[in-house]
Design a protein around this motif. Structure first.
Motif, PDB file in Angstrom:
ATOM      1  N   ILE A 215       1.789   8.435 -16.904  1.00  0.00           N
ATOM      2  CA  ILE A 215       2.320   8.803 -15.594  1.00  0.00           C
ATOM      3  C   ILE A 215       2.790   7.539 -14.887  1.00  0.00           C
ATOM      4  O   ILE A 215       2.162   6.477 -15.004  1.00  0.00           O
ATOM      5  N   LYS A 216       3.898   7.645 -14.197  1.00  0.00           N
ATOM      6  CA  LYS A 216       4.431   6.503 -13.427  1.00  0.00           C
ATOM      7  C   LYS A 216       3.799   6.490 -12.056  1.00  0.00           C
ATOM      8  O   LYS A 216       3.762   7.512 -11.359  1.00  0.00           O
ATOM      9  N   ILE A 217       3.321   5.309 -11.646  1.00  0.00           N
ATOM     10  CA  ILE A 217       2.681   5.142 -10.344  1.00  0.00           C
ATOM     11  C   ILE A 217       3.479   4.133  -9.527  1.00  0.00           C
ATOM     12  O   ILE A 217       3.722   2.996  -9.967  1.00  0.00           O
ATOM     13  N   ASP A 218       3.894   4.534  -8.352  1.00  0.00           N
ATOM     14  CA  ASP A 218       4.624   3.636  -7.450  1.00  0.00           C
ATOM     15  C   ASP A 218       3.630   2.751  -6.688  1.00  0.00           C
ATOM     16  O   ASP A 218       2.525   3.183  -6.318  1.00  0.00           O
TER      17      ASP A 218
ATOM     18  N   MET B  63       0.848  -1.178   0.000  1.00  0.00           N
ATOM     19  CA  MET B  63       0.000   0.000   0.000  1.00  0.00           C
ATOM     20  C   MET B  63       0.892   1.239   0.000  1.00  0.00           C
ATOM     21  O   MET B  63       1.919   1.269   0.680  1.00  0.00           O
ATOM     22  N   LYS B  64       0.515   2.256  -0.782  1.00  0.00           N
ATOM     23  CA  LYS B  64       1.344   3.460  -0.862  1.00  0.00           C
ATOM     24  C   LYS B  64       0.459   4.686  -1.054  1.00  0.00           C
ATOM     25  O   LYS B  64      -0.512   4.669  -1.808  1.00  0.00           O
ATOM     26  N   ASP B  65       0.833   5.748  -0.357  1.00  0.00           N
ATOM     27  CA  ASP B  65       0.187   7.049  -0.537  1.00  0.00           C
ATOM     28  C   ASP B  65       0.798   7.704  -1.770  1.00  0.00           C
ATOM     29  O   ASP B  65       2.002   7.944  -1.823  1.00  0.00           O
ATOM     30  N   ILE B  66      -0.042   7.993  -2.765  1.00  0.00           N
ATOM     31  CA  ILE B  66       0.464   8.613  -4.003  1.00  0.00           C
ATOM     32  C   ILE B  66      -0.234   9.956  -4.247  1.00  0.00           C
ATOM     33  O   ILE B  66      -0.421  10.379  -5.387  1.00  0.00           O
ATOM     34  N   SER B  67      -0.619  10.625  -3.147  1.00  0.00           N
ATOM     35  CA  SER B  67      -1.345  11.886  -3.272  1.00  0.00           C
ATOM     36  C   SER B  67      -0.481  13.006  -3.841  1.00  0.00           C
ATOM     37  O   SER B  67      -1.003  14.080  -4.154  1.00  0.00           O
ATOM     38  N   ASN B  68       0.820  12.756  -3.994  1.00  0.00           N
ATOM     39  CA  ASN B  68       1.701  13.755  -4.617  1.00  0.00           C
ATOM     40  C   ASN B  68       1.690  13.645  -6.147  1.00  0.00           C
ATOM     41  O   ASN B  68       2.303  14.458  -6.838  1.00  0.00           O
ATOM     42  N   LYS B  69       0.982  12.650  -6.672  1.00  0.00           N
ATOM     43  CA  LYS B  69       0.953  12.423  -8.123  1.00  0.00           C
ATOM     44  C   LYS B  69      -0.247  13.133  -8.756  1.00  0.00           C
ATOM     45  O   LYS B  69      -1.377  13.004  -8.279  1.00  0.00           O
TER      46      LYS B  69
ATOM     47  N   ILE C 246       4.216   0.970 -12.059  1.00  0.00           N
ATOM     48  CA  ILE C 246       3.603   0.770 -13.371  1.00  0.00           C
ATOM     49  C   ILE C 246       3.493   2.138 -14.041  1.00  0.00           C
ATOM     50  O   ILE C 246       3.658   3.178 -13.392  1.00  0.00           O
ATOM     51  N   ARG C 247       3.197   2.131 -15.349  1.00  0.00           N
ATOM     52  CA  ARG C 247       2.909   3.371 -16.063  1.00  0.00           C
ATOM     53  C   ARG C 247       1.481   3.301 -16.574  1.00  0.00           C
ATOM     54  O   ARG C 247       1.083   2.339 -17.237  1.00  0.00           O
ATOM     55  N   LEU C 248       0.703   4.332 -16.254  1.00  0.00           N
ATOM     56  CA  LEU C 248      -0.674   4.416 -16.711  1.00  0.00           C
ATOM     57  C   LEU C 248      -0.768   5.393 -17.872  1.00  0.00           C
ATOM     58  O   LEU C 248      -0.146   6.458 -17.849  1.00  0.00           O
ATOM     59  N   LYS C 249      -1.547   5.038 -18.884  1.00  0.00           N
ATOM     60  CA  LYS C 249      -1.753   5.917 -20.027  1.00  0.00           C
ATOM     61  C   LYS C 249      -3.167   6.493 -19.967  1.00  0.00           C
ATOM     62  O   LYS C 249      -4.156   5.774 -20.098  1.00  0.00           O
ATOM     63  N   GLY C 250      -3.247   7.817 -19.750  1.00  0.00           N
ATOM     64  CA  GLY C 250      -4.534   8.498 -19.757  1.00  0.00           C
ATOM     65  C   GLY C 250      -4.972   8.783 -21.178  1.00  0.00           C
ATOM     66  O   GLY C 250      -4.168   9.194 -22.017  1.00  0.00           O
ATOM     67  N   GLU C 251      -6.243   8.566 -21.481  1.00  0.00           N
ATOM     68  CA  GLU C 251      -6.757   8.759 -22.826  1.00  0.00           C
ATOM     69  C   GLU C 251      -6.871  10.235 -23.203  1.00  0.00           C
ATOM     70  O   GLU C 251      -6.722  11.124 -22.352  1.00  0.00           O
ATOM     71  N   ASN C 252      -7.128  10.480 -24.488  1.00  0.00           N
ATOM     72  CA  ASN C 252      -7.293  11.849 -24.986  1.00  0.00           C
ATOM     73  C   ASN C 252      -8.450  12.547 -24.283  1.00  0.00           C
ATOM     74  O   ASN C 252      -9.434  11.913 -23.880  1.00  0.00           O
ATOM     75  N   VAL C 253      -8.333  13.860 -24.143  1.00  0.00           N
ATOM     76  CA  VAL C 253      -9.413  14.688 -23.604  1.00  0.00           C
ATOM     77  C   VAL C 253     -10.022  15.486 -24.750  1.00  0.00           C
ATOM     78  O   VAL C 253      -9.308  16.169 -25.489  1.00  0.00           O
ATOM     79  N   LEU C 254     -11.351  15.385 -24.889  1.00  0.00           N
ATOM     80  CA  LEU C 254     -12.052  16.021 -25.998  1.00  0.00           C
ATOM     81  C   LEU C 254     -13.008  17.085 -25.473  1.00  0.00           C
ATOM     82  O   LEU C 254     -13.697  16.868 -24.466  1.00  0.00           O
ATOM     83  N   LYS C 255     -13.054  18.214 -26.179  1.00  0.00           N
ATOM     84  CA  LYS C 255     -14.033  19.241 -25.848  1.00  0.00           C
ATOM     85  C   LYS C 255     -15.295  19.012 -26.671  1.00  0.00           C
ATOM     86  O   LYS C 255     -15.234  18.556 -27.819  1.00  0.00           O
TER      87      LYS C 255
ATOM     88  N   PHE D   1      -4.207  11.672  -7.904  1.00  0.00           N
ATOM     89  CA  PHE D   1      -4.152  10.302  -7.406  1.00  0.00           C
ATOM     90  C   PHE D   1      -4.185  10.301  -5.882  1.00  0.00           C
ATOM     91  O   PHE D   1      -3.709  11.244  -5.233  1.00  0.00           O
ATOM     92  N   LEU D   2      -4.737   9.237  -5.316  1.00  0.00           N
ATOM     93  CA  LEU D   2      -4.921   9.150  -3.868  1.00  0.00           C
ATOM     94  C   LEU D   2      -4.040   8.076  -3.242  1.00  0.00           C
ATOM     95  O   LEU D   2      -3.195   8.355  -2.411  1.00  0.00           O
ATOM     96  N   ASN D   3      -4.242   6.821  -3.632  1.00  0.00           N
ATOM     97  CA  ASN D   3      -3.418   5.745  -3.083  1.00  0.00           C
ATOM     98  C   ASN D   3      -3.409   4.557  -4.042  1.00  0.00           C
ATOM     99  O   ASN D   3      -4.256   4.446  -4.929  1.00  0.00           O
ATOM    100  N   SER D   4      -2.428   3.705  -3.842  1.00  0.00           N
ATOM    101  CA  SER D   4      -2.336   2.469  -4.622  1.00  0.00           C
ATOM    102  C   SER D   4      -2.200   1.296  -3.656  1.00  0.00           C
ATOM    103  O   SER D   4      -1.547   1.416  -2.617  1.00  0.00           O
ATOM    104  N   LYS D   5      -2.833   0.188  -4.015  1.00  0.00           N
ATOM    105  CA  LYS D   5      -2.748  -1.035  -3.220  1.00  0.00           C
ATOM    106  C   LYS D   5      -2.513  -2.215  -4.148  1.00  0.00           C
ATOM    107  O   LYS D   5      -3.114  -2.272  -5.227  1.00  0.00           O
ATOM    108  N   VAL D   6      -1.651  -3.126  -3.731  1.00  0.00           N
ATOM    109  CA  VAL D   6      -1.475  -4.381  -4.457  1.00  0.00           C
ATOM    110  C   VAL D   6      -2.227  -5.454  -3.673  1.00  0.00           C
ATOM    111  O   VAL D   6      -1.937  -5.697  -2.502  1.00  0.00           O
ATOM    112  N   ILE D   7      -3.186  -6.082  -4.323  1.00  0.00           N
ATOM    113  CA  ILE D   7      -4.127  -6.986  -3.662  1.00  0.00           C
ATOM    114  C   ILE D   7      -4.154  -8.325  -4.382  1.00  0.00           C
ATOM    115  O   ILE D   7      -4.079  -8.384  -5.616  1.00  0.00           O
TER     116      ILE D   7
END
Length: 229
Positions: free
Chosen positions: A225-228, A81-87, A201-210, A98-104
């Motif tokens: 973005i890289k997530i620890d 478990m990790k606090d990733i609120s700085n991301k 891991i690295r997450l890929k956010g999709e395109n943002v459309l207006k 981002f708030l937190n990540s957990k490996v379950i």
């Protein structure tokens, strides 16, 4: 003699009135006690700290190594478990905090959950380990936008993972959301299949459309973005 008889009558009358008053007081006391008991029972049923709530509060994964049985999925164990609120991730007018990540890890699957895993991954799984990542989104601009969440991830060995299974399993990683200007959405989540030893891991956010296609920045291409973990 008459006076003596009259005095005796008065004494008997006083005694009778006293007895009636005592019975009335006892009856009122018992009625009040009954009402108080009912009120306490109602208060206990509405109390957030009652036994059901306390029992429910125990069924959380707060510390690494915690394990519980969820009838909807199976035996669930928290590996990391990790606090990733700085991301933060900015894609045009979209801001992702981002708030937190957990490996379950889930084992001893329920029949329904095992059927979902088979439908999405095939085979005969005995265990399923994933990174669970919580985040919230905000449209910081003056225009309505749409976004399809995180559709792919890259794990440490460079393998790209398709995250469309989140939609099939009911995970609240947006399949397609529309956000009004200056609006927010909390409690989004995405699952990424990983090994227990995975550190990032690295997450890929999709395109943002207006919604207004005539805008110069009507489309802003997605970012990673890289997530620890």
């Amino acid at each position: 003699m008459k006076k003596l008889g009259f005095l005796i009558f008065i004494l008997l009358l006083c005694f009778a009135l006293s007895a009636c008053g005592s019975n009335s007081t006892n009856a009122n006391s018992k009625e009040q006690e009954k009402d108080t008991t009912v009120a306490e029972s109602k208060n206990n049923s509405n109390n957030p700290n009652n036994s059901n709530q306390v029992e429910s509060s125990k069924k959380t994964l707060d510390n690494v190594g915690d394990s519980l049985y969820d009838p909807d999925t199976g035996t669930v164990t928290l590996n990391a478990m990790k606090d990733i609120s700085n991301k933060k991730l900015i894609i045009g007018d979209l801001k992702v905090d981002f708030l937190n990540s957990k490996v379950i890890t889930i084992t001893n699957f329920s029949d329904a959950f095992k059927a979902k895993l088979k439908d999405n991954f095939g085979g005969d799984p005995k265990g399923f380990t994933y990174a669970q990542i919580f985040y919230k989104t905000e449209n910081t601009g003056k225009d309505e936008i749409s976004w399809r969440g995180f559709r792919t991830a890259v794990i440490s060995d460079g393998q790209q993972v398709d995250l469309d299974f989140n939609l099939n399993m009911g995970i609240p990683n947006p399949s397609s959301i529309e956000m009004m200007a200056k609006s927010k959405m909390d409690y989004n989540m995405v699952w990424v299949p990983v090994d227990k030893s995975e550190k990032s891991i690295r997450l890929k956010g999709e395109n943002v459309l207006k919604s207004d296609n005539n805008k110069e920045d009507a489309i802003v291409y997605g970012k990673e973005i890289k997530i620890d973990l």
